[in-house]
Design a protein around this motif. Structure first.
Motif, PDB file in Angstrom:
ATOM      1  N   GLN A 177      16.739   0.521 -22.743  1.00 61.96           N
ATOM      2  CA  GLN A 177      16.051   1.267 -21.687  1.00 61.96           C
ATOM      3  C   GLN A 177      14.959   2.193 -22.231  1.00 61.96           C
ATOM      4  O   GLN A 177      14.281   2.856 -21.456  1.00 61.96           O
ATOM      5  CB  GLN A 177      17.070   2.074 -20.879  1.00 61.96           C
ATOM      6  CG  GLN A 177      18.073   1.196 -20.135  1.00 61.96           C
ATOM      7  CD  GLN A 177      18.510   1.820 -18.835  1.00 61.96           C
ATOM      8  OE1 GLN A 177      17.795   2.604 -18.208  1.00 61.96           O
ATOM      9  NE2 GLN A 177      19.699   1.473 -18.394  1.00 61.96           N
ATOM     10  N   GLY A 178      14.806   2.247 -23.544  1.00 55.58           N
ATOM     11  CA  GLY A 178      13.748   3.070 -24.131  1.00 55.58           C
ATOM     12  C   GLY A 178      13.934   4.552 -23.918  1.00 55.58           C
ATOM     13  O   GLY A 178      12.960   5.277 -23.656  1.00 55.58           O
TER      14      GLY A 178
ATOM     15  N   LEU B 105      19.452   9.860 -15.603  1.00 59.61           N
ATOM     16  CA  LEU B 105      19.048  11.253 -15.413  1.00 59.61           C
ATOM     17  C   LEU B 105      17.836  11.636 -16.257  1.00 59.61           C
ATOM     18  O   LEU B 105      17.438  12.800 -16.292  1.00 59.61           O
ATOM     19  CB  LEU B 105      20.220  12.177 -15.759  1.00 59.61           C
ATOM     20  CG  LEU B 105      21.449  12.043 -14.847  1.00 59.61           C
ATOM     21  CD1 LEU B 105      22.600  12.883 -15.387  1.00 59.61           C
ATOM     22  CD2 LEU B 105      21.112  12.447 -13.421  1.00 59.61           C
ATOM     23  N   GLN B 106      17.252  10.666 -16.921  1.00 62.57           N
ATOM     24  CA  GLN B 106      16.152  10.918 -17.865  1.00 62.57           C
ATOM     25  C   GLN B 106      15.011  11.717 -17.241  1.00 62.57           C
ATOM     26  O   GLN B 106      14.510  12.679 -17.826  1.00 62.57           O
ATOM     27  CB  GLN B 106      15.629   9.587 -18.400  1.00 62.57           C
ATOM     28  CG  GLN B 106      14.398   9.682 -19.276  1.00 62.57           C
ATOM     29  CD  GLN B 106      13.919   8.308 -19.708  1.00 62.57           C
ATOM     30  OE1 GLN B 106      14.727   7.415 -19.975  1.00 62.57           O
ATOM     31  NE2 GLN B 106      12.610   8.119 -19.753  1.00 62.57           N
TER      32      GLN B 106
ATOM     33  N   SER C 104      27.769   1.353 -20.034  1.00 62.12           N
ATOM     34  CA  SER C 104      27.783   2.038 -18.748  1.00 62.12           C
ATOM     35  C   SER C 104      27.580   3.540 -18.911  1.00 62.12           C
ATOM     36  O   SER C 104      26.867   4.176 -18.133  1.00 62.12           O
ATOM     37  CB  SER C 104      29.109   1.766 -18.024  1.00 62.12           C
ATOM     38  OG  SER C 104      29.203   0.418 -17.626  1.00 62.12           O
ATOM     39  N   LEU C 105      28.209   4.125 -19.925  1.00 60.50           N
ATOM     40  CA  LEU C 105      28.061   5.558 -20.152  1.00 60.50           C
ATOM     41  C   LEU C 105      26.632   5.904 -20.564  1.00 60.50           C
ATOM     42  O   LEU C 105      26.076   6.918 -20.116  1.00 60.50           O
ATOM     43  CB  LEU C 105      29.059   6.011 -21.219  1.00 60.50           C
ATOM     44  CG  LEU C 105      30.538   5.864 -20.830  1.00 60.50           C
ATOM     45  CD1 LEU C 105      31.444   6.173 -22.014  1.00 60.50           C
ATOM     46  CD2 LEU C 105      30.879   6.763 -19.652  1.00 60.50           C
ATOM     47  N   ALA C 106      26.031   5.061 -21.397  1.00 55.52           N
ATOM     48  CA  ALA C 106      24.634   5.292 -21.779  1.00 55.52           C
ATOM     49  C   ALA C 106      23.706   5.119 -20.581  1.00 55.52           C
ATOM     50  O   ALA C 106      22.690   5.824 -20.456  1.00 55.52           O
ATOM     51  CB  ALA C 106      24.238   4.335 -22.895  1.00 55.52           C
ATOM     52  N   ARG C 107      24.057   4.220 -19.694  1.00 60.15           N
ATOM     53  CA  ARG C 107      23.229   3.978 -18.502  1.00 60.15           C
ATOM     54  C   ARG C 107      23.166   5.236 -17.630  1.00 60.15           C
ATOM     55  O   ARG C 107      22.130   5.527 -17.004  1.00 60.15           O
ATOM     56  CB  ARG C 107      23.816   2.806 -17.719  1.00 60.15           C
ATOM     57  CG  ARG C 107      22.821   2.081 -16.807  1.00 60.15           C
ATOM     58  CD  ARG C 107      23.417   0.793 -16.284  1.00 60.15           C
ATOM     59  NE  ARG C 107      23.607  -0.160 -17.374  1.00 60.15           N
ATOM     60  CZ  ARG C 107      24.742  -0.814 -17.628  1.00 60.15           C
ATOM     61  NH1 ARG C 107      25.795  -0.621 -16.857  1.00 60.15           N
ATOM     62  NH2 ARG C 107      24.805  -1.665 -18.623  1.00 60.15           N
ATOM     63  N   SER C 108      24.264   5.982 -17.589  1.00 59.90           N
ATOM     64  CA  SER C 108      24.265   7.213 -16.793  1.00 59.90           C
ATOM     65  C   SER C 108      23.351   8.272 -17.409  1.00 59.90           C
ATOM     66  O   SER C 108      22.753   9.082 -16.690  1.00 59.90           O
ATOM     67  CB  SER C 108      25.691   7.752 -16.656  1.00 59.90           C
ATOM     68  OG  SER C 108      26.178   8.271 -17.881  1.00 59.90           O
TER      69      SER C 108
ATOM     70  N   VAL D 294      24.579   2.637 -27.914  1.00 60.94           N
ATOM     71  CA  VAL D 294      23.281   2.676 -28.596  1.00 60.94           C
ATOM     72  C   VAL D 294      22.376   1.552 -28.100  1.00 60.94           C
ATOM     73  O   VAL D 294      21.172   1.756 -27.877  1.00 60.94           O
ATOM     74  CB  VAL D 294      23.478   2.589 -30.120  1.00 60.94           C
ATOM     75  CG1 VAL D 294      22.153   2.379 -30.839  1.00 60.94           C
ATOM     76  CG2 VAL D 294      24.157   3.856 -30.633  1.00 60.94           C
ATOM     77  N   ALA D 295      22.939   0.363 -27.928  1.00 61.21           N
ATOM     78  CA  ALA D 295      22.138  -0.780 -27.481  1.00 61.21           C
ATOM     79  C   ALA D 295      21.505  -0.516 -26.118  1.00 61.21           C
ATOM     80  O   ALA D 295      20.353  -0.895 -25.867  1.00 61.21           O
ATOM     81  CB  ALA D 295      22.999  -2.039 -27.436  1.00 61.21           C
TER      82      ALA D 295
END
Length: 360
Positions: free
Chosen positions: A294-295, A248-249, A240-244, A288-289
């Motif tokens: 999401q590339g 914003l990418q 979830s944290l990586a998704r955030s 990391v996953a």
């Protein structure tokens, strides 16, 4: 010249006073300064109390107004309420300071490591992610509170543990992992025997910080016992944290990125704030996953502050009013993990720095 900064969290707050050399000469602790929880008058009263305590430590007269104060507070995302707080302080507590700048607690963390900007992920009681570009533009993801968001925060992890037990017991959604140990931890934390006993803590006696406190027990079980359901909960939090970050990418300015050590990729610094990050060992694989899935195209450096975010709030006040406040950013943080696009090792992408084995 004395410049102060406030780190205003949902659970506790910190105020520091810096002299004209940039050294901290006074500090004070206090409770939550989130206006959604305690109201504008309550926040102002607590800021005044901390300012008085810090002035006493700095041997300043209590009626001497500080040159400027940066207020980086949880819940301070709206300009209208920020101006209302500033006005209330000037009217009801005129001896605190001459000038203020009020903004979200996320800004102070970024200011503590760079004047150019960066990204911060707060994962404490709640969660919030903010990007600040060199031109001053900001973009956020999350920070909406537990009724709407807070994914990856301690409350969210605790709530998911409780929800998993309820759903398993109801045969609504059977858990892939045994729930008995997690249920035992829930019982111990809240002092309950049955699921019905827990309803009082979920409604009539609900306290977000008390709920979030369960997260520390889940983290210990995940680390010390390798309890599978606890580990799954933290894996989901890491995702979830990586998704955030990925959300914003498209808002990341090229001017914010700097060349990585390999010279072929661009690198973004992320300040990681909050107690959940102490359990990075449990978050890492999912984090990391999700980036891989999401590339995400940039290398990342995950930074942990070695000083209070209140210092960044003081830097913000100095920069806002063009006051010369000396600072050494490199002494304010450690790099605890570096993510490399395309690099693979035994622990997934990236390399770990020191200090990654703390606990929530």
């Amino acid at each position: 010249m004395y410049i102060a900064g406030v780190e205003g969290g949902a659970t506790h707050s910190t105020l520091v006073i810096c002299d004209e050399t940039g050294q901290i000469v006074g500090r004070a602790k206090g409770p939550s300064t989130n206006h959604w929880a305690v109201g504008i008058p309550g926040v102002a009263e607590r800021i005044d109390a901390m300012a008085r305590a810090a002035k006493a430590e700095a041997n300043l007269p209590l009626d001497q107004r500080l040159t400027a104060v940066g207020l980086c507070l949880s819940g301070a995302e709206a300009e209208e309420t920020n101006r209302e707080l500033e006005s209330y302080l000037h009217t009801h507590y005129p001896s605190v300071a001459e000038r203020y700048v009020v903004c979200s607690d996320t800004i102070g963390s970024i200011q503590a490591v760079s004047s150019l900007g960066g990204m911060v992920i707060i994962a404490g009681t709640g969660s919030n992610t903010l990007l600040r570009n060199p031109d001053g533009s900001t973009h956020g993801c999350g920070g909406w509170g537990h009724m709407i968001g807070d994914e990856g925060g301690a409350w969210w992890i605790s709530r998911n543990a409780i929800k998993t037990v309820f759903d398993h017991r109801d045969n609504l959604k059977r858990s892939k992992y045994p729930v008995e140990r997690v249920w035992q931890l829930i019982q111990e934390h809240f002092g309950v025997r049955t699921l019905h006993d827990l309803l009082d803590h979920s409604y009539g006696r609900f306290c977000k910080t008390a709920y979030a406190g369960l997260c520390a027990k889940l983290a210990r079980a995940a680390l010390d016992e390798r309890e599978p359901l606890c580990r799954k909960l933290f894996d989901e939090a890491g995702r979830s944290l990586a998704r955030s970050v990925c959300a914003l990418q498209d808002k990341i300015s090229p001017a914010l990125l700097r060349p990585a050590s390999d010279g072929d990729t661009r690198q973004l610094d992320i300040v990681c704030v909050g107690s959940v990050w102490l359990s990075w060992e449990l978050l890492r694989e999912g984090f990391v996953a999700e980036l891989q899935q999401q590339g995400f195209p940039h290398d990342l450096r995950l930074l942990r502050l070695t000083t209070t975010m209140a210092l960044g709030a003081a830097y913000l006040a100095a920069d806002t009013y063009q006051l010369d406040l000396p600072r050494d950013y490199t002494g304010n943080y450690d790099v605890f993990y570096t993510y490399r696009v395309g690099a693979v090792n035994g622990n997934g992408n990236g390399t770990a720095g020191h200090g990654t084995n703390g606990r929530c």
